[in-house]
Design a protein around this motif. Structure first.
Motif, PDB file in Angstrom:
ATOM      1  N   TRP A 178       0.962  -1.029  -0.036  1.00  7.12           N
ATOM      2  CA  TRP A 178      -0.010   0.044   0.037  1.00  7.12           C
ATOM      3  C   TRP A 178       0.802   1.260  -0.026  1.00  7.12           C
ATOM      4  O   TRP A 178       0.339   2.384  -0.156  1.00  7.12           O
ATOM      5  N   VAL A 179       1.949   0.956   0.288  1.00  3.41           N
ATOM      6  CA  VAL A 179       2.700   2.333   0.429  1.00  3.41           C
ATOM      7  C   VAL A 179       3.159   3.284  -0.652  1.00  3.41           C
ATOM      8  O   VAL A 179       2.819   4.511  -0.751  1.00  3.41           O
ATOM      9  N   PRO A 180       3.429   2.765  -1.856  1.00  2.00           N
ATOM     10  CA  PRO A 180       3.501   3.434  -3.241  1.00  2.00           C
ATOM     11  C   PRO A 180       2.145   4.320  -3.363  1.00  2.00           C
ATOM     12  O   PRO A 180       2.101   5.400  -3.864  1.00  2.00           O
ATOM     13  N   LEU A 181       1.050   3.700  -3.078  1.00  3.64           N
ATOM     14  CA  LEU A 181      -0.379   4.238  -3.556  1.00  3.64           C
ATOM     15  C   LEU A 181      -0.399   5.313  -2.771  1.00  3.64           C
ATOM     16  O   LEU A 181      -0.973   6.426  -2.921  1.00  3.64           O
ATOM     17  N   THR A 182      -0.323   5.157  -1.555  1.00  7.93           N
ATOM     18  CA  THR A 182      -0.580   6.335  -0.559  1.00  7.93           C
ATOM     19  C   THR A 182       0.393   7.308  -0.787  1.00  7.93           C
ATOM     20  O   THR A 182      -0.027   8.546  -0.510  1.00  7.93           O
ATOM     21  N   VAL A 236     -10.255  10.817  -2.213  1.00  3.58           N
ATOM     22  CA  VAL A 236      -9.227  10.182  -3.235  1.00  3.58           C
ATOM     23  C   VAL A 236      -8.780   8.783  -2.725  1.00  3.58           C
ATOM     24  O   VAL A 236      -8.645   7.916  -3.333  1.00  3.58           O
ATOM     25  N   THR A 237      -8.381   8.929  -1.541  1.00  4.08           N
ATOM     26  CA  THR A 237      -7.736   7.655  -0.706  1.00  4.08           C
ATOM     27  C   THR A 237      -8.647   6.527  -0.797  1.00  4.08           C
ATOM     28  O   THR A 237      -8.302   5.468  -1.122  1.00  4.08           O
ATOM     29  N   SER A 238      -9.870   6.909  -0.352  1.00  5.62           N
ATOM     30  CA  SER A 238     -10.924   5.850  -0.353  1.00  5.62           C
ATOM     31  C   SER A 238     -11.353   5.436  -1.732  1.00  5.62           C
ATOM     32  O   SER A 238     -11.475   4.264  -1.702  1.00  5.62           O
ATOM     33  N   ILE A 239     -11.348   6.115  -2.516  1.00  3.91           N
ATOM     34  CA  ILE A 239     -11.723   5.702  -4.004  1.00  3.91           C
ATOM     35  C   ILE A 239     -10.514   4.676  -4.728  1.00  3.91           C
ATOM     36  O   ILE A 239     -10.934   3.572  -4.904  1.00  3.91           O
ATOM     37  N   LEU A 269     -16.198   5.759   4.257  1.00  2.00           N
ATOM     38  CA  LEU A 269     -15.187   6.031   5.173  1.00  2.00           C
ATOM     39  C   LEU A 269     -14.367   7.303   4.906  1.00  2.00           C
ATOM     40  O   LEU A 269     -14.458   8.134   5.686  1.00  2.00           O
ATOM     41  N   GLY A 270     -13.962   7.469   3.758  1.00  2.00           N
ATOM     42  CA  GLY A 270     -13.063   8.273   3.296  1.00  2.00           C
ATOM     43  C   GLY A 270     -13.951   9.609   3.075  1.00  2.00           C
ATOM     44  O   GLY A 270     -13.460  11.148   3.491  1.00  2.00           O
ATOM     45  N   TYR A 271     -15.182   9.745   2.883  1.00  4.02           N
ATOM     46  CA  TYR A 271     -15.929  10.837   2.596  1.00  4.02           C
ATOM     47  C   TYR A 271     -16.414  11.214   3.651  1.00  4.02           C
ATOM     48  O   TYR A 271     -16.345  12.591   4.061  1.00  4.02           O
ATOM     49  N   VAL A 272     -16.801  10.624   4.723  1.00  2.47           N
ATOM     50  CA  VAL A 272     -17.128  10.829   6.176  1.00  2.47           C
ATOM     51  C   VAL A 272     -16.282  11.507   6.810  1.00  2.47           C
ATOM     52  O   VAL A 272     -16.312  12.359   7.540  1.00  2.47           O
ATOM     53  N   SER A 273     -15.154  11.102   6.614  1.00  3.53           N
ATOM     54  CA  SER A 273     -14.001  11.283   7.416  1.00  3.53           C
ATOM     55  C   SER A 273     -13.650  12.724   6.960  1.00  3.53           C
ATOM     56  O   SER A 273     -13.028  13.586   7.960  1.00  3.53           O
ATOM     57  N   ASP A 274     -13.654  13.225   5.753  1.00  3.07           N
ATOM     58  CA  ASP A 274     -13.465  14.518   5.523  1.00  3.07           C
ATOM     59  C   ASP A 274     -14.225  15.556   6.355  1.00  3.07           C
ATOM     60  O   ASP A 274     -14.001  16.680   6.410  1.00  3.07           O
ATOM     61  N   SER A 302     -12.184  -1.855   5.093  1.00  7.19           N
ATOM     62  CA  SER A 302     -12.082  -0.279   5.072  1.00  7.19           C
ATOM     63  C   SER A 302     -11.011   0.110   6.194  1.00  7.19           C
ATOM     64  O   SER A 302     -10.390   1.277   5.930  1.00  7.19           O
ATOM     65  N   ILE A 303     -10.819  -0.535   7.089  1.00  8.99           N
ATOM     66  CA  ILE A 303     -10.028  -0.145   8.128  1.00  8.99           C
ATOM     67  C   ILE A 303      -8.596  -0.137   8.091  1.00  8.99           C
ATOM     68  O   ILE A 303      -7.763   0.709   8.235  1.00  8.99           O
ATOM     69  N   PRO A 304      -7.893  -1.390   7.802  1.00 14.29           N
ATOM     70  CA  PRO A 304      -6.400  -1.544   7.556  1.00 14.29           C
ATOM     71  C   PRO A 304      -6.006  -0.555   6.183  1.00 14.29           C
ATOM     72  O   PRO A 304      -4.943  -0.085   6.303  1.00 14.29           O
ATOM     73  N   SER A 305      -7.103  -0.278   5.242  1.00 14.40           N
ATOM     74  CA  SER A 305      -6.660   0.475   3.998  1.00 14.40           C
ATOM     75  C   SER A 305      -6.916   1.943   4.321  1.00 14.40           C
ATOM     76  O   SER A 305      -5.870   2.623   4.385  1.00 14.40           O
ATOM     77  N   VAL A 306      -8.065   2.227   4.311  1.00 20.18           N
ATOM     78  CA  VAL A 306      -8.374   3.598   4.475  1.00 20.18           C
ATOM     79  C   VAL A 306      -8.207   4.271   5.781  1.00 20.18           C
ATOM     80  O   VAL A 306      -7.739   5.157   6.049  1.00 20.18           O
TER      81      VAL A 306
END
Length: 414
Positions: free
Chosen positions: A118-122, A136-139, A280-285, A328-332
């Motif tokens: 996941w490192v290169p993506l993030t 964008v992270t969540s997408i 999760l990404g949308y709500v986190s914003d 969604s937890i380990p990734s986003v």
């Protein structure tokens, strides 16, 4: 320089392809292969799952070295090596007839996928997006689940019609194809080297001064070893759950249903994980990553209780749908929590360690769940452990937040 353009979204789309190649295909769909291979070779399911464990373990190890490899060899060369190793080893699994061959190729596949996610993506997302970072992270990360949702039933049907051997070869080809845009389209890791600013960045003097002030503030943050250790433990424990849906086909067979029903449950979990990652990404914003994460943990705990307590297909499908939130937890969530707790400045240094924890937990999980069934004849203990992990991790998040608030209060009063 341009701060909002189609190029930014093209980069995001290419990273979606990498997410499918690195996780969606080789990780999220492997559950449908475990039982057919075990039956074909006449071995334990846990023994077959071991090559997936090796893949995830090496993916974890490589996460620690990816930033250095990118710095030395460049982003695209690192990605190219990952694509060749992941796709090639997966293709050769279709010619394997013994567990030791699966294990060697699983080892190599893990090295390849570790060079991709996941490192290169993030890192790419952090460099190219300032505004709408959470969304964008969540997408992008949701496309790991999209790959699983689409291809789990596809591979299940292919295994039935042409066998697991040719299905594995087909997967190897797809891993390469989905990664090609990220290798062919011209772009740089730092958008400024391509003539662009991070998305939504204010290019005025006031905007640059504000951005520099944020980075300076993040640089001065105290990184508590104890707090980071808690987040590492949180990540490791939560990632232990992601191997459970891969055993849904075997789970439903153990209670008298067909593997196709289990493949459907796996697909449901993959589809729902897309929504949970995006949500999760949308709500986190808006609400912040802490409140969003706690809410998702509650849903995963409920799904674990459902899978532990019921055997009706309709209810199990509901449990599978809710369990998709576990992805969604380990990734986003971990990505956003790292930035929230420790700042953007420390992200590149700290997140690879959490990515190691992320993959390590998955490596342990997928084999552990298989062996739990082999030695107990039931998947219920795995669901019970999942429920306990979610309850514990809610306490861990509250503890980190309270410690950070306490430290901030002490600084203000001093």
């Amino acid at each position: 320089m341009i701060s909002k353009s189609m190029k930014h979204w093209i980069v995001a789309v290419m990273m979606c392809g990498i997410a499918i190649s690195a996780v969606g295909l080789p990780v999220m769909t492997n559950g449908v292969f475990i039982t057919p291979i075990a039956d074909s070779l006449n071995v334990f399911r846990g023994s077959v799952a071991m090559h997936n464990t090796l893949s995830l373990f090496m993916k974890a190890v490589m996460s620690l070295y990816v930033p250095r490899l990118i710095k030395r060899f460049g982003f695209k060369r690192t990605i190219l090596a990952g694509v060749l190793l992941a796709g090639g080893s997966n293709y050769l699994m279709g010619w394997s007839g013994a567990l030791w061959q699966f294990n060697i190729l699983g080892f190599l596949r893990g090295v390849g996928t570790g060079l991709l996610a996941w490192v290169p993506l993030t890192i790419v997302i952090n460099e190219w997006f300032n505004e709408k970072h959470g969304l964008v992270t969540s997408i992008v990360l949701s496309f790991s689940s999209i790959g699983g949702a689409i291809f789990s039933p596809v591979f299940s049907n292919l295994i039935t019609s042409i066998g697991w051997e040719q299905s594995y070869r087909f997967m190897g080809i797809l891993i390469v194809l989905f990664s090609l845009p990220a290798l062919i389209v011209p772009y740089t890791l730092n958008p400024r080297d391509s003539g662009y600013l991070p998305y939504g960045t204010d290019d005025s003097k006031e905007g640059q001064a504000k951005d520099e002030a944020v980075l300076k503030r993040d640089e001065q943050r105290d990184v508590s070893l104890f707090n980071f250790g808690l987040l590492f433990m949180f990540t490791l424990l939560q990632t232990l759950l992601i191997g459970i849906p891969q055993h849904f086909p075997g789970f439903v067979q153990s209670i008298g249903y067909t593997s196709e029903i289990g493949a459907t449950m796996l697909s449901i979990a993959m589809v729902s994980s897309i929504g949970f990652k995006l949500g999760l990404g949308y709500v986190s914003d808006y609400w912040g990553p802490v409140k969003s994460t706690v809410g998702v943990l509650m849903l995963i705990g409920l799904s674990s209780f459902i899978l532990f307590s019921f055997e009706q297909i309709s209810i199990l499908n509901i449990g599978a749908f809710l369990f998709g939130a576990a992805y969604s937890i380990p990734s986003v969530s971990v990505t956003l929590l790292t930035k929230e707790f420790f700042g953007r400045y420390h992200f590149t240094r700290l997140y690879p360690i959490l990515a190691f924890s992320n993959s390590l937990g998955g490596a342990i999980s997928i084999s552990a769940v298989g062996f739990i069934y082999d030695f107990t004849g039931s998947y219920s203990p795995a669901f019970a452990v999942a429920l306990g992990i979610n309850l514990l991790n809610m306490l861990v998040i509250f503890l980190i937040v309270n410690r950070l608030k306490s430290n901030q209060s002490i600084k203000l009063n001093s």
